[in-house]
Design a protein around this motif. Structure first.
Motif, mmCIF file in Angstrom:
data_model
loop_
_atom_site.group_PDB
_atom_site.id
_atom_site.type_symbol
_atom_site.label_atom_id
_atom_site.label_comp_id
_atom_site.label_asym_id
_atom_site.label_seq_id
_atom_site.Cartn_x
_atom_site.Cartn_y
_atom_site.Cartn_z
ATOM 1 N N SER A 3 0.675 -1.129 0.058
ATOM 2 C CA SER A 3 -0.075 0.002 -0.035
ATOM 3 C C SER A 3 0.847 1.245 -0.196
ATOM 4 O O SER A 3 0.534 2.408 -0.151
ATOM 5 C CB SER A 3 -1.119 -0.072 1.341
ATOM 6 N N VAL A 5 2.293 2.362 2.575
ATOM 7 C CA VAL A 5 2.195 2.964 4.045
ATOM 8 C C VAL A 5 3.369 2.366 4.879
ATOM 9 O O VAL A 5 3.538 1.273 4.656
ATOM 10 C CB VAL A 5 0.975 2.222 4.777
ATOM 11 N N ILE A 35 -3.754 3.608 10.872
ATOM 12 C CA ILE A 35 -3.093 4.217 9.644
ATOM 13 C C ILE A 35 -3.706 5.663 9.430
ATOM 14 O O ILE A 35 -4.927 5.797 9.497
ATOM 15 C CB ILE A 35 -3.326 3.652 8.303
ATOM 16 N N ARG A 38 -0.976 8.006 5.743
ATOM 17 C CA ARG A 38 0.151 6.878 5.083
ATOM 18 C C ARG A 38 1.275 6.450 5.991
ATOM 19 O O ARG A 38 2.172 5.928 5.564
ATOM 20 C CB ARG A 38 0.623 7.206 3.766
ATOM 21 N N CYS A 71 -11.516 0.277 11.943
ATOM 22 C CA CYS A 71 -10.224 -0.774 11.497
ATOM 23 C C CYS A 71 -9.094 -0.320 12.264
ATOM 24 O O CYS A 71 -8.830 0.896 12.627
ATOM 25 C CB CYS A 71 -10.031 -0.656 10.061
ATOM 26 N N THR A 97 -10.752 -5.801 11.210
ATOM 27 C CA THR A 97 -11.597 -4.996 10.143
ATOM 28 C C THR A 97 -12.810 -5.419 10.112
ATOM 29 O O THR A 97 -13.231 -6.601 9.701
ATOM 30 C CB THR A 97 -10.671 -5.474 8.637
ATOM 31 N N LYS A 104 -12.864 -0.091 1.216
ATOM 32 C CA LYS A 104 -11.753 0.700 0.889
ATOM 33 C C LYS A 104 -10.729 0.547 2.173
ATOM 34 O O LYS A 104 -9.581 0.475 2.076
ATOM 35 C CB LYS A 104 -12.003 2.164 0.459
ATOM 36 N N ALA A 105 -11.111 0.755 3.499
ATOM 37 C CA ALA A 105 -10.678 0.702 4.578
ATOM 38 C C ALA A 105 -10.285 -0.615 4.879
ATOM 39 O O ALA A 105 -8.930 -0.968 5.361
ATOM 40 C CB ALA A 105 -11.412 1.077 5.850
ATOM 41 N N HIS A 108 -7.286 -1.246 2.616
ATOM 42 C CA HIS A 108 -6.203 -0.554 2.993
ATOM 43 C C HIS A 108 -5.364 -1.054 4.113
ATOM 44 O O HIS A 108 -3.946 -0.972 4.114
ATOM 45 C CB HIS A 108 -6.617 0.917 3.299
ATOM 46 N N TYR A 109 -6.038 -1.430 5.002
ATOM 47 C CA TYR A 109 -5.404 -2.203 6.259
ATOM 48 C C TYR A 109 -4.720 -3.575 5.893
ATOM 49 O O TYR A 109 -3.603 -3.934 6.459
ATOM 50 C CB TYR A 109 -6.411 -2.467 7.483
ATOM 51 N N SER A 111 -3.602 -4.424 2.877
ATOM 52 C CA SER A 111 -2.535 -4.345 2.025
ATOM 53 C C SER A 111 -1.228 -3.575 2.978
ATOM 54 O O SER A 111 -0.113 -3.705 2.447
ATOM 55 C CB SER A 111 -2.930 -3.626 0.825
ATOM 56 N N SER A 112 -1.284 -3.134 4.068
ATOM 57 C CA SER A 112 -0.542 -2.610 4.845
ATOM 58 C C SER A 112 0.073 -3.335 6.047
ATOM 59 O O SER A 112 1.111 -3.243 6.526
ATOM 60 C CB SER A 112 -1.035 -1.265 5.344
#
Length: 160
Positions: A3, A5, A35, A38, A71, A97, A104-105, A108-109, A111-112
């Motif tokens: 991500s 991040v 997060i 970023r 999240c 999560t 989207k959230a 994001h979590y 992928s990080s």
């Protein structure tokens, strides 16, 4: 999928403190991470003395913090007892999560997560938690730790 991040220095510093201090009232028992801009940052730290002052246990605080977030990631210094191994203290990393979070959230979590896992050397258990049912019951949480867990934070899990 990365991500982009980054993991904040505060995360690395607090995690090292969490691993090294295993005896004092200042020891970190629960750490919440989120997060922001970023960067994965520490947003909540609960020490042993906080748990004593609140007259509760680390598992209850872990649940309360997690359930109040959209999240987040959590690192929990879990004290538990297993049939075959006796008392144990292990670091548990979890990604929260919830089903109610936006796609989207959640993405994001997810992928990080690997960037953070690379910093958290010494974590024994990695858990993915998505619903209240995953953590509301001490029995269900004990099942996620594997084996026959008798108690968490001194509370019976109902497993034999």
């Amino acid at each position: 999928m990365a991500s982009g991040v980054k993991v904040g220095d505060d995360v690395k510093e607090m995690f090292e403190k969490m691993k090294l201090d295993t005896q004092s009232d200042e020891r970190i028992r629960v750490m919440a991470l989120e997060i922001e801009d970023r960067l994965i940052r520490v947003t909540d730290v609960i020490r042993q003395k906080d748990i004593i002052e609140q007259n509760t246990d680390a598992f209850e605080i872990f649940k309360k913090i997690m359930l109040n977030k959209c999240c987040c990631y959590m690192v929990y210094d879990c004290h538990y007892e297993k049939c075959e191994q006796g008392g144990q203290e292990d670091l548990v990393f979890s990604m929260w999560t919830p089903d109610s979070a936006t796609v989207k959230a959640k993405m994001h979590y997810a992928s990080s997560k690997n960037a953070l896992k690379n910093v958290l050397k010494g974590v024994k258990h990695v858990l993915q938690l998505n619903s209240r049912e995953d953590i509301e019951s001490i029995h269900d949480f004990a099942t996620k730790l594997g084996g026959r867990v008798l108690s968490i934070e001194g509370k019976c899990c109902g497993q034999t």
